[in-house]
Design a protein around this motif. Structure first.
Motif, short mmCIF file in Angstrom:
data_model
loop_
_atom_site.label_atom_id
_atom_site.label_comp_id
_atom_site.label_asym_id
_atom_site.label_seq_id
_atom_site.Cartn_x
_atom_site.Cartn_y
_atom_site.Cartn_z
N PHE A 18 0.89 -1.10 0.22
CA PHE A 18 0.04 -0.03 -0.08
C PHE A 18 0.95 1.36 -0.04
N THR A 19 0.87 2.07 -0.84
CA THR A 19 1.74 3.39 -0.97
C THR A 19 0.94 4.54 -0.75
N PRO A 20 1.35 5.19 0.19
CA PRO A 20 0.34 6.41 0.59
C PRO A 20 0.23 7.42 -0.50
N VAL A 21 -0.78 8.20 -0.77
CA VAL A 21 -0.90 9.28 -1.71
C VAL A 21 -1.26 10.45 -0.95
N VAL A 22 -2.23 10.31 -0.15
CA VAL A 22 -2.41 11.38 0.86
C VAL A 22 -2.50 11.00 2.34
N VAL A 23 -1.85 11.85 3.32
CA VAL A 23 -2.02 11.51 4.56
C VAL A 23 -2.21 12.69 5.36
N LYS A 24 -3.23 12.41 6.35
CA LYS A 24 -3.82 13.55 7.29
C LYS A 24 -3.61 12.96 8.63
N ALA A 25 -3.36 13.98 9.60
CA ALA A 25 -3.33 13.59 11.01
C ALA A 25 -3.92 14.94 12.05
#
Length: 153
Positions: A124-131
């Motif tokens: 699984f390759t992240p494209v958008v990360v939010k925290a």
């Protein structure tokens, strides 16, 4: 952490997100069938060179959904410390995965899906990360866009 605590900087949130990725073992994985039927499952993972590596049976809805539509959402943490990741996924046969990556998976999680039919890895390759933690961290929660970490406070 409460809603009255100051919001973390982007760099602090990124570090905290990377800490979750490096040390957590389980994540919620959401996929959808072509007809829109949602599937949400917990899967164990390792963070391996910029991707999350997971495993499941090829016949499970998650793998079936990903074989038809290679997008998913992964969530780490709990409701007051969320890392929300949108990305693309690829199913990888155990024999096609680099031995070093499979060894790291087995060492961290204590089990080895190689040679277990019908198990497959999910890369699984992240494209958008939010925290975010509380409502005061909703603004500025975007940490990655189009696969690139954002800079700045």
């Amino acid at each position: 952490m409460t809603s009255t605590d100051p919001a973390r900087s982007r760099s602090r949130r990124k570090q905290d997100a990377l800490n979750h990725l490096a040390h957590d073992e389980d994540a919620w994985v959401a996929t959808a069938s072509p007809s829109g039927e949602a599937c949400l499952v917990p899967l164990s993972f390792i963070w391996d060179r910029g991707t999350l590596l997971m495993a499941t049976r090829r016949t499970n809805p998650t793998a079936v959904n990903l074989s038809l539509r290679a997008s998913a959402v992964v969530a780490l943490g709990h409701t007051r410390d969320v890392v929300h990741i949108e990305g693309t996924a690829e199913l990888v046969e155990g024999s096609d995965l680099a031995k070093e990556a499979a060894d790291r998976f087995a060492a961290k999680l204590g089990w080895d899906p190689r040679g277990r039919k019908p198990w497959v890895y999910i890369s699984f390759t992240p494209v958008v990360v939010k925290a975010w933690r509380e409502a005061n961290e909703q603004p500025g929660r975007l940490l990655m866009r189009e696969g690139q970490w954002l800079d700045g406070p």
